[in-house]
Design an enzyme around this catalytic site. Structure first.
Site, PDB file in Angstrom:
ATOM      1  N   HIS A 359       0.828  -1.181  -0.069  1.00 33.62           N
ATOM      2  CA  HIS A 359       0.108   0.226  -0.023  1.00 33.62           C
ATOM      3  C   HIS A 359       0.899   1.155   0.120  1.00 33.62           C
ATOM      4  CE1 HIS A 359      -4.008  -1.946   1.017  1.00 33.62           C
ATOM      5  NE2 HIS A 359      -3.077  -2.758   1.386  1.00 33.62           N
ATOM      6  N   LYS A 550      -7.875  13.909   4.951  1.00 36.25           N
ATOM      7  CA  LYS A 550      -7.158  12.719   4.928  1.00 36.25           C
ATOM      8  C   LYS A 550      -6.014  12.909   6.042  1.00 36.25           C
ATOM      9  CE  LYS A 550      -6.514  13.813   0.627  1.00 36.25           C
ATOM     10  NZ  LYS A 550      -6.385  12.713  -0.429  1.00 36.25           N
ATOM     11  N   LYS A 556       0.958  14.432   0.874  1.00 36.76           N
ATOM     12  CA  LYS A 556      -0.519  14.732   0.517  1.00 36.76           C
ATOM     13  C   LYS A 556      -0.589  16.248   0.402  1.00 36.76           C
ATOM     14  CE  LYS A 556      -2.098  10.642   3.200  1.00 36.76           C
ATOM     15  NZ  LYS A 556      -2.874   9.706   2.293  1.00 36.76           N
ATOM     16  N   LYS A 662     -14.718   8.396  -2.890  1.00 40.68           N
ATOM     17  CA  LYS A 662     -15.907   8.572  -2.452  1.00 40.68           C
ATOM     18  C   LYS A 662     -16.535  10.189  -2.906  1.00 40.68           C
ATOM     19  CE  LYS A 662     -13.824   6.055   1.113  1.00 40.68           C
ATOM     20  NZ  LYS A 662     -12.945   5.812   2.596  1.00 40.68           N
TER      21      LYS A 662
END
Ligand SMILES: CCc1ccc([C@H](C)CC(=O)N[C@@H]2O[C@H](CO)[C@@H](O)[C@H](O)[C@H]2O)cc1
Length: 811
Positions: A359, A550, A556, A662
């Site tokens: 991942h 997140k 990010k 989502k």
């Protein structure tokens, strides 16, 4: 002796209401007149659980009857959230439960808010495991999830003067009515000690420490209760809860030592989601649940099939990242030392049974353990790892095509400096399948972390692009959009999300657009209420809700979003005459407790918010807010209310992302880089319906390889340099002017995450977004097309691919 079978429970509202009062009275011991909302919730959960248990037992019986192959999903994390709405929806009992509780003067939506989130995970990896569990039950795959029943899950985040403060999470303080304690299912788990070898050279491990792993089962209901699977979570128990001798000689602490050690084993989730804690307790937790799970799997297999060699035909074990990778060595130990197989047979069975999902490519997130610690804690496993390594390196050398550096790259032991066991390599060599979680990520895996092993075993790496369950992430969190969609798509979308495609036909339809926008507006009103309640800030629901939620991490790039917000703030102040698209910039997310820069980024977001929100010049055009304690339940309120989804990671660093999916499914437009699953989202949604900017993964790699000076880029961008000057000089932190000096210096010096390099492209993309927002019919058409074309990203599709291509449980 034929036992009476349980009386099936009907689910008409009257019966449900009677059962709820029954539970309240006899299980909780409360009179309805004095029952608290928590009591009503517990009673309601127990009544719903009864309806689940019937299907659960039928599912189990059916698997035994079919002698079916089972899937075992081993994960240190399951980020489940709340279960009430999920269970009631998947049992299709929403109406009945609402009516039953209504008769008792109780509101389902009120008591469901009291259910604590089962926050047994950090972020993406844990939530994916939860979506997968629900999808495996929904597509009728017999499966068990195995993990740890942490007493304390992901810490609760509070903000103190804008700084993150971590508080223990206590989801079990009122007990957990969903779970069943399985005292009979417990296994001994050992640590340390030595190995005894008999004259036939058989090894027996004699652990110095031993604990019980006890099982707690939670039923996982699939869509329409097609199947109910089991999530089995382990709790550690002392073999000897109280050492009486020690106690009697007054050494009370000594007497409780075992209990305290056991307590620690399943006490708390490590809140790190990219940097291994590297603490011995973490390795003990990883081995604890891996060994208990494997012992349980082999016990079940032998009880039903009686022959250990048929294991690969009847069990598929999926390792969720390297956290359960010690399972490769533990399965070998059980097969050789307990089931008396020879090494070759054991190795063959192990490889054919185990598969591994990676991942992350972040070097710091790839787990490795010091050999001395591993040897001390797991001496037999270290022996087996050496034997496995010898075999793999012999294989590599035998090909004659690898140089020493490549062979060293394949080794399970990192010999550079302190010798360490590479858990990624152990998982790779012990598995028949290694999958990445998006197309780009899987290709990068072949070129980076596993480049040498990929050459040696070129057929093992495969891609399984992530997905999300449409039940929780559309039907349950956005019933307005779900019901509107069904009018066009028909009723099958929950079992066939591709059917959402029909919305394409109404994307330009003004009437449909109006209803679509009204639902988004209602969701935004609800979120505005939550924001006011939680942080006391009033936001305008007609403004664009621009959301980045997140885990906080430099890759990010929440920082790039904040810097662009500062530049926008400055622009609005210096050009009030322009038609600015009113925006509400929303942030939420937790930082790993030891991650300094991530915590500083949270503080910066709050410092910028304080200044911007107090500025009359920008009052009606820009608001900024950081919502505390981001978790699954908050995501279920924020995702349906988003207009713009921020997916702006440095290309090549976000393995997939699932939040991106989502948001798009709930009709938000995405501004993002060509990273992770954004790449495939663009293919399915259409390049004209997503706003892409920035460097590609190849360009990032090239820039890093050939050197790049951020200062030049910053100097060439007036907006960027002005914003950085404001931040580093303390405009947003007058009480501590140098608070962000180092953070900005990092950007000026190295800018490893390409914030400066991508800034102008990002800011320009944001202005494009303003342009689209100004043309609402165009925005709505794009938003509808996003929702219409996300069928591929259902976790049912992902799980069917795993089922067909890795586990061989679906033909
Ligand atoms: C040992 C500390 C630790 C804990 C968790 C992790 C996880 C692998 C981090 C994680 O959650 N990765 C995310 O997994 C998601 C599901 O596949 C992806 O969508 C995200 O891109 C990835 O960052 C790494 C290291």
């Amino acid at each position: 002796m034929n036992l009476p079978s349980p009386t099936p429970k009907s689910s008409d509202p009257a019966r449900l209401a009677a059962d709820i009062v029954d539970r309240l009275t006899y299980r909780i011991g409360k009179d309805a007149t004095v029952a608290t909302p928590d009591d009503w919730l517990t009673a309601a959960v127990l009544v719903v659980r009864d309806r689940v248990v019937e299907r659960w037992m039928e599912s189990t019986r059916e698997t035994y009857r079919r002698e079916g192959k089972r899937v075992y999903y081993l994960s240190m994390e399951f980020l489940i959230g709340r279960l009430m709405r999920d269970a009631v929806t998947n049992l299709e009992l929403v109406g009945e439960m609402q009516e039953a509780l209504g008769e008792l003067g109780v509101e389902l939506d009120l008591i469901r808010e009291l259910e604590p989130d089962a926050a047994l995970g950090n972020g993406g990896l844990g939530r994916l495991a939860a979506c997968f569990m629900e999808s495996m039950a929904s597509v009728d795959i017999p499966a068990y999830g195995y993990g740890i029943r942490y007493q304390n899950g992901m810490f609760r985040q509070e903000l103190s003067d804008g700084w993150q403060v971590e508080l223990p999470e206590t989801w079990l303080e009122h007990g957990n009515p969903w779970e069943f304690e399985r005292r009979e299912s417990r296994y001994e788990i050992g640590f340390g000690g030595h190995i005894e070898r008999d004259d036939a050279d058989n090894c027996t491990w004699k652990p110095a420490e031993r604990f019980w792993a006890e099982a707690f089962d939670t039923p996982i209901v699939g869509w329409k209760a097609k199947r109910v699977n089991t999530l089995r979570l382990w709790r550690a128990e002392p073999i000897d809860p109280l050492e009486l001798e020690a106690f009697n000689r007054g050494d009370h602490m000594g007497a409780l030592q075992d209990s305290m050690k056991a307590e620690a084993l399943s006490r708390v989730l490590y809140p790190a989601d990219a940097t291994p804690a590297g603490q011995a307790l973490r390795l003990r937790q990883e081995f604890f649940f891996s060994s208990a799970s494997l012992q349980d799997i082999l016990r079940r297999h032998m009880a039903q099939f009686g022959r250990i060699t048929s294991l690969p035909e009847k069990a598929a074990i999926q390792l969720n990242d390297t956290h359960p990778a010690v399972s490769v060595a533990e399965l070998m130990r059980l097969l050789i030392d307990v089931h008396n197989l020879d090494f070759d047979t054991a190795w063959d069975i192990t490889k054919r049974t185990i598969a591994y999902t990676n991942h992350t490519l972040l070097p710091e997130a790839l787990e490795s353990w010091p050999v001395p610690l591993f040897e001390q804690l797991l001496p037999r496993h270290m022996q087996l790892i050496y034997k496995i390594n010898a075999r793999v390196l012999r294989e590599a050398r035998a090909t004659g095509t690898f140089d020493d550096a490549q062979v060293a790259g394949m080794s399970l032991i990192d010999e550079h400096g302190e010798r360490r066991v590479r858990m990624g390599n152990l998982a790779f060599v012990g598995a028949h399948s290694i999958n990445g979680v998006s197309g780009l990520h899987t290709e990068l895996m072949k070129e980076t972390v596993f480049k040498d092993l990929h050459k040696l075993y070129p057929l093992r790496i495969n891609n399984k692009t992530n997905g999300i369950t449409p039940r929780r992430w559309l039907m349950q969190c956005n019933p307005g959009l779900y019901n509107l969609s069904r009018e066009v798509t028909g009723d099958s979308i929950m079992s066939d999300l591709d059917a959402m495609k029909a919305l394409d036909t109404v994307a330009e339809d003004a009437a449909f657009q109006e209803r679509f926008a009204a639902i988004k507006r209602a969701n935004k009103d609800r979120l505005a209420g939550v924001i006011e309640k939680r942080i006391g800030l009033k936001v305008d629901p007609s403004a664009m809700f621009d959301i980045q939620i997140k885990r906080i991490h430099e890759y990010k790039r929440q920082l790039m979003n904040i810097v662009e917000t500062v530049a926008l703030y400055d622009q609005i102040r210096s050009h009030p005459e322009r038609a600015w698209a009113p925006r509400v910039k929303l942030f939420a997310g937790k930082a790993a407790s030891s991650y300094h820069n991530a915590k500083l980024i949270i503080k910066l977001a709050n410092d910028v918010a304080r200044v911007v929100n107090a500025d009359p010049a920008t009052r009606d055009v820009l608001k900024v807010a950081f919502l505390p304690n981001y978790n699954v339940s908050l995501a279920e309120v924020m995702v349906p209310a988003a207009d713009l989804s921020e997916q702006i990671s440095t290309a090549g660093m976000e393995a997939s992302g699932t939040g991106n999916m989502k948001f798009a499914l709930n009709g938000a437009l995405t501004i993002g880089t060509l990273d992770g699953a954004n790449v495939e989202m663009r293919e399915h949604i259409g390049a004209e319906n997503i706003i892409i900017f920035g460097l590609t993964a190849a360009e990032v790699a090239e820039k890093r390889a050939n050197g790049y000076s951020p200062e030049e880029v910053i100097a060439a961008s007036p907006e960027l340099s002005q914003a950085l000057k404001a931040i580093e000089s303390g405009v947003f932190s007058p009480e501590d002017r140098n608070r962000y000096a180092d953070l900005v210096a990092g950007l000026r010096m190295s800018d490893w995450f390409m914030v400066a390099a991508d800034f102008d492209s990002y800011a320009a993309a944001q202005r494009d977004v303003d342009g689209i927002w100004a043309e609402q019919p165009r925005w709505q058409a794009m938003a509808i097309r996003n929702a219409a074309r996300m069928g591929y990203f259902s976790s049912d599709r992902t799980i069917r691919q795993y089922g067909r291509e890795i586990w061989n449980v679906i033909n």
